[in-house]
Each structure stands twice: as C-alpha cells, then as structure tokens.
Design an enzyme around this catalytic site. Structure first.
Site, PDB file in Angstrom:
ATOM      1  N   TYR A 194       0.825  -1.209   0.000  1.00 38.55           N
ATOM      2  CA  TYR A 194       0.000   0.000   0.000  1.00 38.55           C
ATOM      3  C   TYR A 194       0.857   1.256   0.000  1.00 38.55           C
ATOM      4  O   TYR A 194       2.012   1.251   0.436  1.00 38.55           O
ATOM      5  CB  TYR A 194      -0.916   0.035   1.223  1.00 38.55           C
ATOM      6  CG  TYR A 194      -0.191   0.246   2.528  1.00 38.55           C
ATOM      7  CD1 TYR A 194       0.075   1.535   3.003  1.00 38.55           C
ATOM      8  CD2 TYR A 194       0.251  -0.829   3.291  1.00 38.55           C
ATOM      9  CE1 TYR A 194       0.763   1.732   4.196  1.00 38.55           C
ATOM     10  CE2 TYR A 194       0.937  -0.634   4.482  1.00 38.55           C
ATOM     11  CZ  TYR A 194       1.190   0.644   4.923  1.00 38.55           C
ATOM     12  OH  TYR A 194       1.878   0.845   6.099  1.00 38.55           O
TER      13      TYR A 194
ATOM     14  N   ILE B  70      -7.273  -0.724  11.462  1.00 38.68           N
ATOM     15  CA  ILE B  70      -8.313   0.280  11.688  1.00 38.68           C
ATOM     16  C   ILE B  70      -9.602  -0.167  11.006  1.00 38.68           C
ATOM     17  O   ILE B  70      -9.588  -0.899  10.009  1.00 38.68           O
ATOM     18  CB  ILE B  70      -7.874   1.661  11.181  1.00 38.68           C
ATOM     19  CG1 ILE B  70      -7.493   1.600   9.692  1.00 38.68           C
ATOM     20  CG2 ILE B  70      -6.756   2.223  12.024  1.00 38.68           C
ATOM     21  CD1 ILE B  70      -7.141   2.951   9.101  1.00 38.68           C
TER      22      ILE B  70
ATOM     23  N   PHE C 285      -5.730   4.933   0.979  1.00 35.61           N
ATOM     24  CA  PHE C 285      -4.821   3.799   0.814  1.00 35.61           C
ATOM     25  C   PHE C 285      -4.982   3.235  -0.597  1.00 35.61           C
ATOM     26  O   PHE C 285      -6.072   2.799  -0.980  1.00 35.61           O
ATOM     27  CB  PHE C 285      -5.121   2.700   1.838  1.00 35.61           C
ATOM     28  CG  PHE C 285      -4.717   3.047   3.239  1.00 35.61           C
ATOM     29  CD1 PHE C 285      -3.433   2.803   3.690  1.00 35.61           C
ATOM     30  CD2 PHE C 285      -5.623   3.624   4.109  1.00 35.61           C
ATOM     31  CE1 PHE C 285      -3.059   3.126   4.990  1.00 35.61           C
ATOM     32  CE2 PHE C 285      -5.264   3.946   5.411  1.00 35.61           C
ATOM     33  CZ  PHE C 285      -3.972   3.701   5.842  1.00 35.61           C
TER      34      PHE C 285
ATOM     35  N   TYR D 232      -7.894   7.085  12.280  1.00 29.81           N
ATOM     36  CA  TYR D 232      -7.162   7.384  13.515  1.00 29.81           C
ATOM     37  C   TYR D 232      -7.794   8.526  14.315  1.00 29.81           C
ATOM     38  O   TYR D 232      -7.159   9.073  15.214  1.00 29.81           O
ATOM     39  CB  TYR D 232      -5.699   7.693  13.179  1.00 29.81           C
ATOM     40  CG  TYR D 232      -4.962   6.468  12.700  1.00 29.81           C
ATOM     41  CD1 TYR D 232      -4.554   5.489  13.596  1.00 29.81           C
ATOM     42  CD2 TYR D 232      -4.715   6.261  11.349  1.00 29.81           C
ATOM     43  CE1 TYR D 232      -3.883   4.355  13.166  1.00 29.81           C
ATOM     44  CE2 TYR D 232      -4.050   5.122  10.905  1.00 29.81           C
ATOM     45  CZ  TYR D 232      -3.643   4.176  11.817  1.00 29.81           C
ATOM     46  OH  TYR D 232      -2.999   3.047  11.381  1.00 29.81           O
TER      47      TYR D 232
ATOM     48  N   PHE E 185       2.160   9.511   3.866  1.00 30.29           N
ATOM     49  CA  PHE E 185       2.522   9.306   5.271  1.00 30.29           C
ATOM     50  C   PHE E 185       3.106   7.927   5.534  1.00 30.29           C
ATOM     51  O   PHE E 185       3.761   7.715   6.552  1.00 30.29           O
ATOM     52  CB  PHE E 185       1.335   9.571   6.206  1.00 30.29           C
ATOM     53  CG  PHE E 185       0.147   8.660   5.999  1.00 30.29           C
ATOM     54  CD1 PHE E 185       0.119   7.380   6.524  1.00 30.29           C
ATOM     55  CD2 PHE E 185      -0.955   9.107   5.288  1.00 30.29           C
ATOM     56  CE1 PHE E 185      -0.966   6.551   6.343  1.00 30.29           C
ATOM     57  CE2 PHE E 185      -2.061   8.279   5.104  1.00 30.29           C
ATOM     58  CZ  PHE E 185      -2.064   7.005   5.626  1.00 30.29           C
ATOM     59  N   ASP E 186       2.910   6.982   4.612  1.00 35.53           N
ATOM     60  CA  ASP E 186       3.481   5.656   4.836  1.00 35.53           C
ATOM     61  C   ASP E 186       3.396   4.849   3.545  1.00 35.53           C
ATOM     62  O   ASP E 186       2.519   5.096   2.697  1.00 35.53           O
ATOM     63  CB  ASP E 186       2.736   4.927   5.949  1.00 35.53           C
ATOM     64  CG  ASP E 186       3.483   3.683   6.440  1.00 35.53           C
ATOM     65  OD1 ASP E 186       4.694   3.588   6.177  1.00 35.53           O
ATOM     66  OD2 ASP E 186       2.854   2.822   7.081  1.00 35.53           O
TER      67      ASP E 186
END
Length: 458
Positions: free
Chosen positions: A171, A201, A243, A227, A181-182
């Site tokens: 992802y 999540i 995502f 989050y 962010f990731d």
C-alpha cells in the site's frame, strides 16, 4: 475629500489639494485650521467596503479531479493566511504549522465568511475588511462511510476475501492533499494481517473485504474509521486517509491444499502413495505470479520419498494419488508451507505457494514401517548365511555386504530414495540390541518375530 477618495484603490496613494470653499471655508476650525486655508492631504487608502457587499470568493487553483465539494455540516481542515485589504498579515495557520479544523455551516464560524480562526496575531480593528487566502486540505462528513474505487480487478477471480482471511498486501498511504505518510513499498515488505477481526483500523478492515488476489483498489477512510481526532505519527488528527492497495495474496487458516489436475494419462492405474520414490519437475511461484524456483532452469528433476518429510507438508499432500505423466497445480497455504517466517531471501513469510507439477517417474515404496523387504521366501538359515565366517557373530561389514547382494540379485528390496549405508546401518543397529557392534543369533530376529513398534527392519 469626498470627491478625492472616489475611484481610489486599496493601497493607492494620492496627494490631494482642497481649496477653502470645498474644505472649512472662511471660518476654518478654531485652534486647528485657520480661515480660508487650503488643505493638503497625503492619502493612503487602507480599506474600503460597502454595506451591501457580500463575501467575495476568488478561486485561483482547483484540482483537476474534484469528486466532492464542501457541504453544510462537513468537517474541514484548512490552512490560511489572514490579511487586511492592504496586505498586512494579522494571522496565519502556516506559522503555527497546524491546520484550522472545524465544522462548516452550523454556526461555528463568522457568518460573513466561512472561517473563524482563533487569531493570535495583530488585533483586528473595527470596520476592517478581512482577506483569507485558504487552501483546503481535507473534508469529510461524520456520516461518511469508507469509499472504494476499483483500479484493477483481475479477470480471473476464483475467490474473494472474507472475514477471518489472512491478507498480504502492499500500500501507499496518503492524505487527501496527496501527502504521503506511509508506504509498504519503501520497506520492501508487504503488510500482513487478518481482516474483519479488528487487527487494523475499522476502515481498512472493511475495505479489504471482497478483494481478489492481484486486485488494486483505492480505499478512502474518514477519520472516525481511521485514527480519529488524535491522529497518529505522521497522520494529523481528523485526517481522511487514502490507501492505494495491491493485494498480493490471501488465505484462510482453515484452508487445505488446493489441487487442479490439468492432464491425466488414460492409463493411470498406479497412483503415488506414502513411501513411493518420486521424480518430478515443478515451477514454484507466488499467487501474484512471482516465480520462486523451477527445476526446469536447473535441468534436473526434484526427487523425494513421499510422506517422509523431505518437502513441506502441503507438497506431501499435493503429490498424493498422482500417476506418471500427470500434470497438476498445487496451491499450498502458508500453514502447510513455510509458515509465518518463510525462507529468508527466497519465500516471503505467510506466502501462499503455487506449484505446477509434472510427475516423471514413480518407484513404488515399501509397506509403512519397512526399510527392506524380501521378494521371495526368507531362508530358514538366514543368520548362518549372513555370518559368512561362521563365528557366531555378524559385524556391520558382513551385514552390509549380505544386504547389498540380496538387492543386486533381486531377492530383496530397500526402501527407494534413501541412502543405502544409512538404511543398512539403521537395520544393523536395531538388531544389535546390546550395542556392542556385533549381532549374535540370540539377538537376531525377523520383523514378524518382534513387536512392530520396536524394530522396523527385516
């Protein structure tokens, strides 16, 4: 002055000369302006507005893709610079390095504009026009669920993921404004998890249901399914998450080996069973098609004794009941393959394995528990035949030579696929009951003369 200000722009500067008849005339202003004075003004226009003015919006950048615009009761996150009409900055969220986050259209903001920041800069004078330079970073509605955009769905999709499945996927995680962010790609490792069970999540738990192996999809998750108001790490509070996922494979812990037969010879009477010695070719790959290994590239077959633990349990199961010449595909879930750890540098952890197999040769094995069998009647004087020097004791060398002769002449058969010396040594050790390196007539017994669970040979 009434005449002189007409037509001015903000920040325009004029020198204005006013004769007495258009100023304070023959009387002047006692103590301040003498009678019949010509007045000179150096004017800088700071601000102007009309009581009939409404909010003015000038959009100078809009993304090409704008699937949704702000509606009443949406929650927005935005950055702004707040200035007066003359450009003087009175506040900026950029300086605080934090967005301003609020609901829209429900009275939380000044009603003449869409924003009511908590100003910490200059004091705002009365009657001031305010200019906000705004960039909208994020918006969602508390009633939103996740949104899914399918980007690639494989034509062949035999199975879709369900609650309780274990999924491996890559992802990229971004915010609505595109900020990364990731990414699992940067770690060169898939993210592996159970779905539908709260291990991720809530939005991802839901978004990973119903996917196919190889599928690519975009999952948009509102903060109350992500989050939340607090955020985490690089993820700010109340952020919508995007995502872009690529599903590598998935399986269920209850899965068994999957077998698909592609070709079976018409003459298929001898089927592989535990103990048989097999020679076969294979191509090994992951579910996404990544090739792991191939005997074809090595130019030689892979040879095993079926059911002896020489391959992973799933392969032992997948090679059962094959006939020579048969071709099949065997799909092995990780708990029957290389498990959660995989094989470093070769097989990823928790990977589903796909083997395309062709069985080339089969040598029938011995009955379970036997490493050697006689092809005919057993000599009643077996010990004496083995004891060639007739000293009443058989050494390993004598025993090994005798067994080799029986195999060479076709009178006996060893379990195929095993090392001859290891088998013979094991047989000899089982007969050498006192462990002194010699077998006597009293120690020597055939298999049917002793308890099955104690000794396996002869």
């Amino acid at each position: 002055m009434d005449q002189a200000l007409v037509g001015m722009c903000v920040n325009e500067r004029r020198f204005v000369k006013i004769p007495p008849k258009l100023a304070y005339g023959s009387e002047g202003v006692p103590g301040v302006i003498p009678p019949n004075a010509v007045l000179h003004f150096d004017v800088l226009l700071i601000d102007l507005w009309n009581s009939e003015d409404e909010v003015q919006v000038q959009t100078y950048f809009k993304p090409e893709k704008c699937p949704r615009t702000v509606q009443v009761s949406d929650f927005v996150r935005y950055h702004y610079n707040g200035t007066f009409l003359d450009g003087t900055l009175f506040d900026s969220s950029h300086n605080r390095m934090r967005t301003y986050d609020t609901y829209v259209g429900i009275g939380w903001l000044i009603n003449t504009c869409c924003f009511l920041p908590i100003f910490v800069g200059k004091e705002i004078p009365g009657q001031a026009s305010l200019v906000f330079d705004v960039v909208l970073l994020d918006l969602h509605n508390p009633k939103d669920g996740i949104s899914i955009e399918n980007q690639l769905v494989p034509e062949a999709c035999e199975r879709r993921s369900q609650t309780g499945d274990f999924v491996r996927y890559h992802y990229n995680g971004t915010l609505l404004d595109g900020t990364l962010f990731d990414s699992s790609y940067s770690r060169n490792h898939t993210y592996d998890t159970y779905i539908g069970k709260g291990y991720v999540i809530a939005g991802m738990d839901e978004g990973l249901l119903g996917v196919c192996t190889g599928e690519k999809r975009r999952i948009i998750i509102p903060p109350h399914l992500g989050y939340g108001e607090e955020g985490r790490g690089k993820i700010p509070g109340s952020a919508v998450l995007i995502f872009d996922i690529h599903v590598v494979d998935f399986h269920n812990p209850s899965d068994s080996v999957g077998i698909t037969v592609h070709y079976k010879p018409s003459n298929c009477t001898v089927l592989s069973k535990k103990g048989d010695y097999l020679k076969y070719h294979y191509n090994a790959s992951l579910l996404d098609g990544t090739l792991l290994d191939s005997t074809h590239s090595l130019g030689k077959t892979y040879n095993i004794v079926l059911g002896s633990g020489q391959v992973v349990l799933g392969m032992d199961m997948g090679l059962q009941d094959m006939c020579v010449g048969e071709r099949r595909t065997v799909v092995i879930p990780p708990h029957l393959g290389y498990g959660e750890d995989g094989v470093e540098g070769e097989v990823p952890g928790s990977a589903v394995l796909v083997f395309d197999i062709e069985l080339l040769e089969l040598v029938s094995g011995l009955p379970e528990g036997y490493m050697f069998v006689w092809n005919g009647e057993v000599s009643p004087n077996l010990f004496e035949e083995i004891d060639q020097n007739h000293d009443g004791e058989v050494l390993l060398e004598e025993f090994s030579e005798y067994i080799q002769t029986q195999v060479d002449t076709g009178k006996g058969k060893l379990a195929p696929g095993f090392d001859f010396e290891k088998i013979v040594k094991n047989m000899f050790t089982n007969q050498d009951r006192d462990g002194n390196g010699k077998v006597t007539a009293e120690e020597f017994k055939l298999k049917d003369q002793e308890a099955k669970e104690e000794h396996d040979e002869l």
